[in-house]
Scaffold this active site. Structure first.
Site, PDB file in Angstrom:
ATOM      1  N   LYS A  75      -2.211  -4.337  15.845  1.00  0.00           N
ATOM      2  CA  LYS A  75      -2.709  -3.107  15.214  1.00  0.00           C
ATOM      3  C   LYS A  75      -3.674  -2.377  16.158  1.00  0.00           C
TER       4      LYS A  75
ATOM      5  N   ASP B 174      -8.193 -25.021   7.762  1.00  0.00           N
ATOM      6  CA  ASP B 174      -8.527 -23.624   8.037  1.00  0.00           C
ATOM      7  C   ASP B 174      -7.432 -22.939   8.858  1.00  0.00           C
TER       8      ASP B 174
ATOM      9  N   TYR C 264      -1.845 -10.387  14.693  1.00  0.00           N
ATOM     10  CA  TYR C 264      -1.746  -9.202  13.825  1.00  0.00           C
ATOM     11  C   TYR C 264      -2.758  -8.136  14.248  1.00  0.00           C
TER      12      TYR C 264
ATOM     13  N   PRO D 136      -6.141 -21.003  12.029  1.00  0.00           N
ATOM     14  CA  PRO D 136      -6.620 -20.974  13.425  1.00  0.00           C
ATOM     15  C   PRO D 136      -7.244 -19.616  13.754  1.00  0.00           C
TER      16      PRO D 136
ATOM     17  N   ARG E 293     -14.682 -10.981   3.119  1.00  0.00           N
ATOM     18  CA  ARG E 293     -13.852  -9.790   3.269  1.00  0.00           C
ATOM     19  C   ARG E 293     -14.471  -8.701   2.394  1.00  0.00           C
TER      20      ARG E 293
ATOM     21  N   ILE F 164       0.842  -1.205   0.000  1.00  0.00           N
ATOM     22  CA  ILE F 164       0.000   0.000   0.000  1.00  0.00           C
ATOM     23  C   ILE F 164       0.874   1.251   0.000  1.00  0.00           C
TER      24      ILE F 164
ATOM     25  N   SER G 160       2.288  -7.310   8.295  1.00  0.00           N
ATOM     26  CA  SER G 160       0.889  -7.217   7.872  1.00  0.00           C
ATOM     27  C   SER G 160       0.195  -8.546   7.562  1.00  0.00           C
TER      28      SER G 160
ATOM     29  N   THR H  33       7.369  -4.326  15.620  1.00  0.00           N
ATOM     30  CA  THR H  33       7.162  -3.271  14.617  1.00  0.00           C
ATOM     31  C   THR H  33       5.841  -2.541  14.839  1.00  0.00           C
TER      32      THR H  33
ATOM     33  N   ALA I  70       4.197   1.535   7.873  1.00  0.00           N
ATOM     34  CA  ALA I  70       5.109   0.414   8.171  1.00  0.00           C
ATOM     35  C   ALA I  70       4.489  -0.533   9.185  1.00  0.00           C
TER      36      ALA I  70
ATOM     37  N   THR J  92      -6.364  -1.008  10.169  1.00  0.00           N
ATOM     38  CA  THR J  92      -7.140  -2.038   9.487  1.00  0.00           C
ATOM     39  C   THR J  92      -8.510  -2.241  10.141  1.00  0.00           C
ATOM     40  N   ASP J  93      -9.442  -2.787   9.368  1.00  0.00           N
ATOM     41  CA  ASP J  93     -10.757  -3.142   9.936  1.00  0.00           C
ATOM     42  C   ASP J  93     -10.662  -4.366  10.842  1.00  0.00           C
ATOM     43  N   GLU J  94      -9.539  -5.087  10.785  1.00  0.00           N
ATOM     44  CA  GLU J  94      -9.444  -6.342  11.544  1.00  0.00           C
ATOM     45  C   GLU J  94      -9.439  -6.107  13.048  1.00  0.00           C
TER      46      GLU J  94
ATOM     47  N   ASN K  19     -14.499 -15.652   0.098  1.00  0.00           N
ATOM     48  CA  ASN K  19     -13.199 -15.993  -0.494  1.00  0.00           C
ATOM     49  C   ASN K  19     -13.338 -16.874  -1.731  1.00  0.00           C
TER      50      ASN K  19
HETATM   51  P1  NAD Z   1       3.258  -4.744   3.519  1.00  0.00           P
HETATM   52  O1  NAD Z   1       3.600  -5.888   4.415  1.00  0.00           O
HETATM   53  O2  NAD Z   1       3.119  -4.978   2.055  1.00  0.00           O
HETATM   54  O3  NAD Z   1       4.346  -3.576   3.691  1.00  0.00           O
HETATM   55  C1  NAD Z   1       4.847  -3.195   4.933  1.00  0.00           C
HETATM   56  C2  NAD Z   1       6.086  -2.322   4.684  1.00  0.00           C
HETATM   57  O4  NAD Z   1       6.595  -1.917   5.963  1.00  0.00           O
HETATM   58  C3  NAD Z   1       7.223  -3.063   3.970  1.00  0.00           C
HETATM   59  O5  NAD Z   1       7.765  -2.249   2.943  1.00  0.00           O
HETATM   60  C4  NAD Z   1       8.236  -3.306   5.070  1.00  0.00           C
HETATM   61  O6  NAD Z   1       9.588  -3.341   4.596  1.00  0.00           O
HETATM   62  C5  NAD Z   1       7.995  -2.113   5.978  1.00  0.00           C
HETATM   63  N1  NAD Z   1       8.415  -2.367   7.363  1.00  0.00           N
HETATM   64  C6  NAD Z   1       8.155  -3.478   8.110  1.00  0.00           C
HETATM   65  N2  NAD Z   1       8.728  -3.346   9.325  1.00  0.00           N
HETATM   66  C7  NAD Z   1       9.355  -2.148   9.340  1.00  0.00           C
HETATM   67  C8  NAD Z   1      10.117  -1.456  10.322  1.00  0.00           C
HETATM   68  N3  NAD Z   1      10.353  -1.987  11.535  1.00  0.00           N
HETATM   69  N4  NAD Z   1      10.621  -0.232  10.000  1.00  0.00           N
HETATM   70  C9  NAD Z   1      10.387   0.313   8.770  1.00  0.00           C
HETATM   71  N5  NAD Z   1       9.686  -0.305   7.811  1.00  0.00           N
HETATM   72  C10 NAD Z   1       9.165  -1.512   8.093  1.00  0.00           C
HETATM   73  O7  NAD Z   1       1.946  -4.115   4.138  1.00  0.00           O
HETATM   74  P2  NAD Z   1       0.729  -3.376   3.403  1.00  0.00           P
HETATM   75  O8  NAD Z   1      -0.257  -4.386   2.995  1.00  0.00           O
HETATM   76  O9  NAD Z   1       1.263  -2.419   2.429  1.00  0.00           O
HETATM   77  O10 NAD Z   1       0.099  -2.593   4.641  1.00  0.00           O
HETATM   78  C11 NAD Z   1       0.519  -1.261   4.967  1.00  0.00           C
HETATM   79  C12 NAD Z   1      -0.266  -0.770   6.170  1.00  0.00           C
HETATM   80  O11 NAD Z   1      -1.659  -0.790   5.883  1.00  0.00           O
HETATM   81  C13 NAD Z   1      -0.083  -1.649   7.420  1.00  0.00           C
HETATM   82  O12 NAD Z   1      -0.011  -0.802   8.539  1.00  0.00           O
HETATM   83  C14 NAD Z   1      -1.347  -2.496   7.452  1.00  0.00           C
HETATM   84  O13 NAD Z   1      -1.675  -2.852   8.779  1.00  0.00           O
HETATM   85  C15 NAD Z   1      -2.354  -1.543   6.875  1.00  0.00           C
HETATM   86  N6  NAD Z   1      -3.499  -2.154   6.169  1.00  0.00           N
HETATM   87  C16 NAD Z   1      -3.304  -3.121   5.229  1.00  0.00           C
HETATM   88  C17 NAD Z   1      -4.404  -3.666   4.538  1.00  0.00           C
HETATM   89  C18 NAD Z   1      -4.215  -4.695   3.447  1.00  0.00           C
HETATM   90  O14 NAD Z   1      -5.211  -5.205   2.918  1.00  0.00           O
HETATM   91  N7  NAD Z   1      -3.002  -5.018   3.029  1.00  0.00           N
HETATM   92  C19 NAD Z   1      -5.684  -3.209   4.847  1.00  0.00           C
HETATM   93  C20 NAD Z   1      -5.853  -2.226   5.826  1.00  0.00           C
HETATM   94  C21 NAD Z   1      -4.746  -1.701   6.474  1.00  0.00           C
HETATM   95  P1  TYD Z   2      -5.357 -12.460   3.409  1.00  0.00           P
HETATM   96  O1  TYD Z   2      -5.091 -11.987   2.020  1.00  0.00           O
HETATM   97  O2  TYD Z   2      -4.257 -13.138   4.162  1.00  0.00           O
HETATM   98  O3  TYD Z   2      -5.935 -11.208   4.225  1.00  0.00           O
HETATM   99  P2  TYD Z   2      -6.587 -11.138   5.717  1.00  0.00           P
HETATM  100  O4  TYD Z   2      -6.348 -12.401   6.435  1.00  0.00           O
HETATM  101  O5  TYD Z   2      -5.809  -9.986   6.304  1.00  0.00           O
HETATM  102  O6  TYD Z   2      -8.040 -10.826   5.492  1.00  0.00           O
HETATM  103  O7  TYD Z   2      -6.584 -13.443   3.372  1.00  0.00           O
HETATM  104  C1  TYD Z   2      -7.851 -13.053   2.857  1.00  0.00           C
HETATM  105  C2  TYD Z   2      -8.809 -14.201   3.094  1.00  0.00           C
HETATM  106  O8  TYD Z   2      -8.399 -15.304   2.282  1.00  0.00           O
HETATM  107  C3  TYD Z   2      -8.791 -14.707   4.538  1.00  0.00           C
HETATM  108  O9  TYD Z   2     -10.123 -15.058   4.898  1.00  0.00           O
HETATM  109  C4  TYD Z   2      -7.907 -15.943   4.487  1.00  0.00           C
HETATM  110  C5  TYD Z   2      -8.140 -16.474   3.083  1.00  0.00           C
HETATM  111  N1  TYD Z   2      -6.969 -17.180   2.471  1.00  0.00           N
HETATM  112  C6  TYD Z   2      -7.146 -18.455   1.916  1.00  0.00           C
HETATM  113  O10 TYD Z   2      -8.266 -19.014   1.887  1.00  0.00           O
HETATM  114  N2  TYD Z   2      -6.066 -19.078   1.355  1.00  0.00           N
HETATM  115  C7  TYD Z   2      -4.820 -18.524   1.360  1.00  0.00           C
HETATM  116  O11 TYD Z   2      -3.851 -19.165   0.878  1.00  0.00           O
HETATM  117  C8  TYD Z   2      -4.656 -17.210   1.927  1.00  0.00           C
HETATM  118  C9  TYD Z   2      -3.309 -16.542   1.953  1.00  0.00           C
HETATM  119  C10 TYD Z   2      -5.767 -16.579   2.468  1.00  0.00           C
END
Ligand code: NAD
Ligand code: TYD
Length: 352
Positions: A163, A289, A159, A291, A223, A12, A84, A99, A81, A133-135, A258
């Site tokens: 958060k 599944d 996780y 956990p 989701r 992101i 995630s 982190t 950062a 996050t919404d989680e 999913n």
């Molecule tokens: P990502 O795992 O793709 O990227 C995380 C980035 O943070 C990486 O570039 C990593 O190198 C960096 N990072 C990790 N630890 C670090 C540290 N100690 N110091 C500096 N940099 C560090 O994650 P993402 O999916 O891009 O998510 C970004 C943010 O958005 C997170 O805070 C996550 O909780 C939040 N978010 C993600 C989603 C999603 O669907 N991916 C949805 C809602 C919120």
């Molecule tokens: P994920 O992309 O890990 O996001 P989050 O757990 O943060 O929502 O997973 C999205 C959904 O997909 C979640 O319900 C778990 C499911 N999932 C699978 O069924 N198979 C997989 O291999 C992965 C990675 C996720």
């Protein structure tokens, strides 16, 4: 003017930085440790662009963060950062505590020190924007209303608990010290540069490689999906006009099970890159599944829509098509992120 972004080499964060610099000339200082999830290749188009300053470093490193704030005098810090991935938090929660909790604490303290030394005008304008996050809200039953900002926090995974803890710290630094914070809680994102350990990119890359498509449990978990540049535009809207100390939920009103996501990806691949061996859905494989797997997430995005006029630009149909096409167009990016440590994770998580 300048903003400091953390985690801007991740999924992101890198989309946000690219989007930001496509819309404005305001400099971005990008602090990222380059964990397994961080990838400078995502930002290759910014090479030689003076508006982007990349710094490899850890958000827990107070000396470094203090120095960056003093040197660049940002008007805002946008904090992406994090560790995630829920499955990784189950097999190794320690990095998430460090982190996501200690790192956010370090940034809050550094920001507080920097902010308290600013002029009155700069102090009033400064924003600490926490991306969450919404989680944190926990799991919904089928007919429960979607998560509003008033929903109680009920995190269920290491996780989401980490958060949730970081959200509480951000809230407390505002309430106690007056730090001008904003928090956004967004639903699941998808789009380009998504690391293929997450559902959508994993299904695309596995299907193209003729590998099983692992669906956890019965595949009926829900989701609420948002295209990543819509998340970027929401963060910009909240940073510009959000009320200090408030939380905004961000989502695209797009709940999907999913299994339906996986079938949609398969159908698009059947159309765009047909496999002579047969439809990609033949690769769908139900596996054990996760956990504590949360059953349903859904975001009520009315507050950000009403107060800031934000709306997503993509529908799920347009966003998922763009995403699948992006992965088809970027086999080299996929091949590079799948090398090395990625293989160890896949064999640990999914076995042979
Ligand atoms: P990502 O795992 O793709 O990227 C995380 C980035 O943070 C990486 O570039 C990593 O190198 C960096 N990072 C990790 N630890 C670090 C540290 N100690 N110091 C500096 N940099 C560090 O994650 P993402 O999916 O891009 O998510 C970004 C943010 O958005 C997170 O805070 C996550 O909780 C939040 N978010 C993600 C989603 C999603 O669907 N991916 C949805 C809602 C919120
Ligand atoms: P994920 O992309 O890990 O996001 P989050 O757990 O943060 O929502 O997973 C999205 C959904 O997909 C979640 O319900 C778990 C499911 N999932 C699978 O069924 N198979 C997989 O291999 C992965 C990675 C996720």
């Amino acid at each position: 003017m300048t903003i400091l972004v953390t985690g801007g080499a991740g999924f992101i964060g890198s989309n946000f930085v690219l989007d930001w610099l496509a819309q404005s000339d305001e400099k971005v200082v990008n602090l990222d440790v380059l964990s397994y999830a961080g990838n400078l290749e995502n930002l290759a188009s910014l090479q030689g662009d003076a508006r982007h300053v990349f710094v490899q470093g850890d958000i827990c490193d107070r000396t470094l963060v203090d120095r960056l704030l003093a040197e660049h005098q940002p008007r805002a810090l946008v904090h992406f950062a994090a560790e995630s991935h829920v499955d990784r938090s189950i097999s190794g929660p320690g990095a998430f505590m460090r982190t996501n909790i200690e790192g956010t604490y370090s940034l809050l303290e550094a920001s507080r020190q920097y902010w308290s030394g600013l002029s009155d005008e700069a102090k009033a304008a400064f924003r600490f924007h926490h991306v969450s996050t919404d989680e944190v809200y926990g799991s919904l039953a089928p007919h429960d209303p979607a998560f509003a900002e008033t929903k109680t926090y009920e995190p269920n995974s290491p996780y989401s608990a980490s958060k949730a803890a970081s959200d509480h710290l951000v809230r407390a630094w505002h309430h106690t010290y007056g730090l001008p914070v904003l928090t956004t809680n967004c639903s699941n994102n998808y789009g380009p540069y998504h690391f293929p350990e997450k559902l959508i990119p994993l299904m695309i890359v596995n299907a193209l490689a003729g590998k099983p498509l692992p669906v956890y449990g019965d595949g009926q978990q829900i989701r609420d999906w948002l295209y990543v540049t819509d998340h970027a535009s929401a963060i910009r809207a909240v940073l510009d006009g959000g009320r200090v100390g408030e939380t905004y939920n961000i989502g695209g009103w797009n709940e999907m099970a999913n299994i339906d996501i996986v079938k949609t990806v398969c159908a698009l691949l059947d159309e765009l890159r047909p496999d002579p061996a047969g439809p990609y859905s033949r690769l769908i494989t139900y596996v054990k599944d996760r956990p504590g797997h949360d059953r349903r997430y859904a975001i009520d995005a009315r507050k950000v829509e009403r107060e800031l006029g934000w709306r997503p630009a993509e529908t799920f149909a347009s966003g998922i098509r763009k995403t699948v096409q992006w992965y088809l167009d970027h086999p080299d990016w996929v091949a590079r992120v799948q090398s090395g440590a990625y293989r160890d994770w896949v064999s640990q998580q999914y076995g042979a």
